[in-house]
Design a protein around this motif. Structure first.
Motif, PDB file in Angstrom:
ATOM      1  N   MET A  83       0.693  -1.050  -0.111  1.00 36.93           N
ATOM      2  CA  MET A  83      -0.160   0.034  -0.084  1.00 36.93           C
ATOM      3  C   MET A  83       0.985   1.509  -0.046  1.00 36.93           C
ATOM      4  O   MET A  83       0.351   2.187  -0.669  1.00 36.93           O
ATOM      5  N   THR A  84       2.084   1.326   0.594  1.00 35.84           N
ATOM      6  CA  THR A  84       3.143   2.341   0.520  1.00 35.84           C
ATOM      7  C   THR A  84       3.279   2.539  -0.956  1.00 35.84           C
ATOM      8  O   THR A  84       3.640   3.732  -1.340  1.00 35.84           O
ATOM      9  N   ILE A  85       3.666   1.437  -1.629  1.00 36.21           N
ATOM     10  CA  ILE A  85       3.840   1.573  -3.159  1.00 36.21           C
ATOM     11  C   ILE A  85       2.916   2.277  -3.919  1.00 36.21           C
ATOM     12  O   ILE A  85       2.979   3.048  -4.592  1.00 36.21           O
ATOM     13  N   LEU A  86       1.776   1.707  -3.562  1.00 42.90           N
ATOM     14  CA  LEU A  86       0.436   2.018  -4.199  1.00 42.90           C
ATOM     15  C   LEU A  86       0.164   3.443  -4.051  1.00 42.90           C
ATOM     16  O   LEU A  86       0.094   4.161  -4.977  1.00 42.90           O
ATOM     17  N   LEU A  87       0.407   3.862  -2.858  1.00 41.57           N
ATOM     18  CA  LEU A  87       0.371   5.554  -2.547  1.00 41.57           C
ATOM     19  C   LEU A  87       1.379   6.311  -3.319  1.00 41.57           C
ATOM     20  O   LEU A  87       0.957   7.261  -4.089  1.00 41.57           O
ATOM     21  N   GLY A  88       2.402   5.666  -3.519  1.00 43.71           N
ATOM     22  CA  GLY A  88       3.400   6.556  -4.528  1.00 43.71           C
ATOM     23  C   GLY A  88       2.991   6.666  -5.816  1.00 43.71           C
ATOM     24  O   GLY A  88       3.062   7.481  -6.587  1.00 43.71           O
ATOM     25  N   ALA A  89       2.301   5.274  -6.263  1.00 44.38           N
ATOM     26  CA  ALA A  89       1.944   5.133  -7.737  1.00 44.38           C
ATOM     27  C   ALA A  89       0.843   5.933  -7.822  1.00 44.38           C
ATOM     28  O   ALA A  89       0.601   6.685  -9.044  1.00 44.38           O
ATOM     29  N   ILE A  90       0.077   6.176  -7.035  1.00 42.74           N
ATOM     30  CA  ILE A  90      -1.145   7.084  -7.029  1.00 42.74           C
ATOM     31  C   ILE A  90      -0.821   8.649  -7.176  1.00 42.74           C
ATOM     32  O   ILE A  90      -1.077   9.335  -8.188  1.00 42.74           O
ATOM     33  N   ALA A  91       0.164   8.899  -6.291  1.00 44.74           N
ATOM     34  CA  ALA A  91       0.749  10.408  -6.621  1.00 44.74           C
ATOM     35  C   ALA A  91       1.525  10.791  -7.628  1.00 44.74           C
ATOM     36  O   ALA A  91       1.300  11.660  -8.492  1.00 44.74           O
ATOM     37  N   LEU A  92       2.229   9.602  -8.298  1.00 43.09           N
ATOM     38  CA  LEU A  92       2.594   9.907  -9.717  1.00 43.09           C
ATOM     39  C   LEU A  92       1.708  10.151 -10.693  1.00 43.09           C
ATOM     40  O   LEU A  92       1.805  10.724 -11.559  1.00 43.09           O
ATOM     41  N   THR A  93       0.741   9.030 -10.829  1.00 45.74           N
ATOM     42  CA  THR A  93      -0.379   9.320 -11.445  1.00 45.74           C
ATOM     43  C   THR A  93      -1.208  10.787 -11.457  1.00 45.74           C
ATOM     44  O   THR A  93      -1.472  11.289 -12.544  1.00 45.74           O
ATOM     45  N   ALA A  94      -1.460  11.181 -10.293  1.00 44.33           N
ATOM     46  CA  ALA A  94      -2.058  12.491 -10.000  1.00 44.33           C
ATOM     47  C   ALA A  94      -1.193  13.377 -10.594  1.00 44.33           C
ATOM     48  O   ALA A  94      -1.740  14.240 -11.452  1.00 44.33           O
TER      49      ALA A  94
END
Length: 166
Positions: free
Chosen positions: A117-128
């Protein structure tokens, strides 16, 4: 509605697909990962800030819809600029989103789910960030999703800690 228009144009088919992919994928992942897992989840010790179980499907349906709208807007913006409309970070974060349910619920790998989920949060931030570059509204539509995942990260960590780090 202006939310669905990018540069004055709307493509209903692309919008429907962009919304359907996370909604259907999330529903399928949730159903597959949560089968026979809910009774065990109910018995877990949870923190005081845990929401009622009925909250999750409501929130996720809203977030998957806004995520799809964001994807649509960013893709339409790129198309109008004559660019390819693919966004690998979006696909990665979506896959990680679906994987988390299996890690946490089905396989009960709470620590691994926390790392994922920590990696997911980074991927979401990059997507945003990538979406924001293409269309400000698209990037901003990802902010509630980031907020919810940050909250879910704290919830995951607390449940993992309270339940003997299983």
């Amino acid at each position: 509605m202006e939310l669905f228009r990018v540069d004055g144009k709307m493509d209903g088919k692309k919008l429907a697909v962009a919304i359907a992919v996370p909604l259907i994928g999330g529903a399928a992942a949730g159903w597959l990962a949560n089968r026979n897992a809910q009774d065990k989840f109910k018995r877990l010790d949870k923190p005081g800030f845990a929401p009622p179980p009925a909250t999750f499907p409501i929130v996720w349906n809203i977030l998957y819809t806004t995520m799809g709208i964001a994807r649509y807007r960013a893709g339409m913006s790129r198309t109008h600029k004559g660019m390819e409309e693919s966004f690998p970070p979006y696909n990665i974060q979506l896959g990680l989103n679906f994987l988390w349910s299996f890690l946490f619920f089905k396989w009960r790998l709470r620590g691994t789910a926390l790392i994922e989920m920590t990696i997911l949060l980074g991927a979401i931030a990059l997507t945003a960030e990538r979406f924001y570059r293409e269309d400000c509204t698209a990037g901003l539509l990802m902010v509630p999703y980031m907020g919810w995942v940050l909250y879910a990260l704290a919830l995951n960590a607390s449940i993992w800690e309270k339940n003997d780090l299983e």
